[in-house]
Design a protein around this motif. Structure first.
Motif, PDB file in Angstrom:
ATOM      1  N   ARG A 238       0.835  -1.201   0.000  1.00 31.45           N
ATOM      2  CA  ARG A 238       0.000   0.000   0.000  1.00 31.45           C
ATOM      3  C   ARG A 238       0.870   1.252   0.000  1.00 31.45           C
ATOM      4  N   ARG A 239       1.877   1.263   0.903  1.00 30.00           N
ATOM      5  CA  ARG A 239       2.798   2.394   0.991  1.00 30.00           C
ATOM      6  C   ARG A 239       4.183   1.867   1.371  1.00 30.00           C
ATOM      7  N   ILE A 240       5.199   2.544   0.861  1.00 31.66           N
ATOM      8  CA  ILE A 240       6.586   2.225   1.203  1.00 31.66           C
ATOM      9  C   ILE A 240       7.255   3.521   1.623  1.00 31.66           C
ATOM     10  N   ALA A 241       7.965   3.482   2.741  1.00 29.06           N
ATOM     11  CA  ALA A 241       8.761   4.623   3.186  1.00 29.06           C
ATOM     12  C   ALA A 241      10.213   4.181   3.247  1.00 29.06           C
ATOM     13  N   VAL A 242      11.084   5.032   2.731  1.00 28.23           N
ATOM     14  CA  VAL A 242      12.521   4.797   2.783  1.00 28.23           C
ATOM     15  C   VAL A 242      13.112   5.943   3.593  1.00 28.23           C
ATOM     16  N   LEU A 243      13.895   5.599   4.613  1.00 23.03           N
ATOM     17  CA  LEU A 243      14.429   6.596   5.545  1.00 23.03           C
ATOM     18  C   LEU A 243      15.913   6.405   5.757  1.00 23.03           C
TER      19      LEU A 243
ATOM     20  N   LYS B 125      25.653  11.058  16.421  1.00 21.91           N
ATOM     21  CA  LYS B 125      25.660  12.513  16.366  1.00 21.91           C
ATOM     22  C   LYS B 125      24.405  13.104  17.007  1.00 21.91           C
ATOM     23  N   VAL B 126      24.567  14.294  17.563  1.00 19.20           N
ATOM     24  CA  VAL B 126      23.405  15.013  18.094  1.00 19.20           C
ATOM     25  C   VAL B 126      22.441  15.313  16.955  1.00 19.20           C
ATOM     26  N   HIS B 127      22.953  15.805  15.837  1.00 14.78           N
ATOM     27  CA  HIS B 127      22.158  16.083  14.643  1.00 14.78           C
ATOM     28  C   HIS B 127      22.658  15.169  13.529  1.00 14.78           C
ATOM     29  N   ASP B 128      21.728  14.529  12.853  1.00  8.90           N
ATOM     30  CA  ASP B 128      22.105  13.624  11.781  1.00  8.90           C
ATOM     31  C   ASP B 128      21.358  14.035  10.518  1.00  8.90           C
ATOM     32  N   ASP B 129      21.954  13.734   9.360  1.00  6.26           N
ATOM     33  CA  ASP B 129      21.227  13.994   8.126  1.00  6.26           C
ATOM     34  C   ASP B 129      19.928  13.200   8.170  1.00  6.26           C
ATOM     35  N   ALA B 130      18.870  13.753   7.640  1.00  4.79           N
ATOM     36  CA  ALA B 130      17.567  13.088   7.687  1.00  4.79           C
ATOM     37  C   ALA B 130      16.956  13.109   6.295  1.00  4.79           C
ATOM     38  N   THR B 131      16.607  11.931   5.823  1.00  8.03           N
ATOM     39  CA  THR B 131      15.992  11.782   4.515  1.00  8.03           C
ATOM     40  C   THR B 131      14.773  10.893   4.660  1.00  8.03           C
ATOM     41  N   ALA B 132      13.699  11.251   3.975  1.00  8.98           N
ATOM     42  CA  ALA B 132      12.482  10.442   4.008  1.00  8.98           C
ATOM     43  C   ALA B 132      11.815  10.489   2.639  1.00  8.98           C
ATOM     44  N   LEU B 133      11.373   9.343   2.191  1.00 12.82           N
ATOM     45  CA  LEU B 133      10.682   9.211   0.913  1.00 12.82           C
ATOM     46  C   LEU B 133       9.465   8.325   1.142  1.00 12.82           C
ATOM     47  N   LEU B 134       8.312   8.737   0.625  1.00 10.36           N
ATOM     48  CA  LEU B 134       7.108   7.923   0.727  1.00 10.36           C
ATOM     49  C   LEU B 134       6.592   7.648  -0.679  1.00 10.36           C
ATOM     50  N   VAL B 135       6.322   6.381  -0.953  1.00 12.40           N
ATOM     51  CA  VAL B 135       5.715   5.971  -2.211  1.00 12.40           C
ATOM     52  C   VAL B 135       4.381   5.350  -1.871  1.00 12.40           C
ATOM     53  N   THR B 136       3.312   5.856  -2.486  1.00 11.29           N
ATOM     54  CA  THR B 136       1.981   5.317  -2.235  1.00 11.29           C
ATOM     55  C   THR B 136       1.479   4.658  -3.506  1.00 11.29           C
ATOM     56  N   GLY B 137       0.608   3.700  -3.326  1.00 13.85           N
ATOM     57  CA  GLY B 137       0.038   2.997  -4.465  1.00 13.85           C
ATOM     58  C   GLY B 137      -1.337   2.476  -4.116  1.00 13.85           C
ATOM     59  N   THR B 138      -1.886   1.746  -5.019  1.00 15.98           N
ATOM     60  CA  THR B 138      -3.201   1.160  -4.815  1.00 15.98           C
ATOM     61  C   THR B 138      -3.045  -0.335  -4.838  1.00 15.98           C
TER      62      THR B 138
END
Length: 138
Positions: free
Chosen positions: A62-67, A122-135
């Motif tokens: 249904r949905r995929i998140a890549v982090l 690390k106190v602060h880290d790079d942050a990346t998020a991707l969401l793919v939605t489908g049916t």
């Protein structure tokens, strides 16, 4: 993280850095991009050959998140919600809002919090998020 058509969320996490014997800068340099250590693509394209991978039927998704690890701090480091909550934040508000919430939590975290919780990294880290939605095709 993958959410199937019935709403079940499964996470696939690379936990190599959680199992390192030491987090000193010297130790990290000695373990980066080495067998038994951890792989970082930003410093070695060879790291791509060590990535976790898998497959599943598209009809089950249904949905995929890549982090990145910084993006997963929402759940792992700060406990702001579950993996299901994280995917909802991404779907309802987008990656900018997810990362804003993470950054807010990073700013609130004190040296005492990190020491008490024995937090590494690390106190602060790079942050990346991707969401793919489908049916679902069911």
């Amino acid at each position: 993280m993958v959410e199937n058509a019935s709403g079940k969320v499964d996470c696939f996490v690379d936990d190599h850095t959680a199992r390192l014997p030491s987090y000193t800068p010297e130790a990290l340099r000695g373990l980066r991009n080495k067998p038994g250590g951890f792989w970082v693509a930003s410093t070695s394209p060879e790291a791509a050959h060590h990535a976790a991978s898998g497959s599943m039927s598209l009809g089950d998704v249904r949905r995929i998140a890549v982090l990145s690890d910084g993006g997963s701090r929402y759940v792992g480091r700060f406990g702001l919600g579950t993996w299901g909550d994280l995917i909802e934040v991404l779907d309802d508000y987008g990656p900018v809002e997810l990362i804003r919430r993470i950054r807010e939590s990073e700013l609130r975290e004190t040296d005492e919090d990190r020491a008490r919780k024995k937090l590494r990294g690390k106190v602060h880290d790079d942050a990346t998020a991707l969401l793919v939605t489908g049916t679902s095709s069911t």
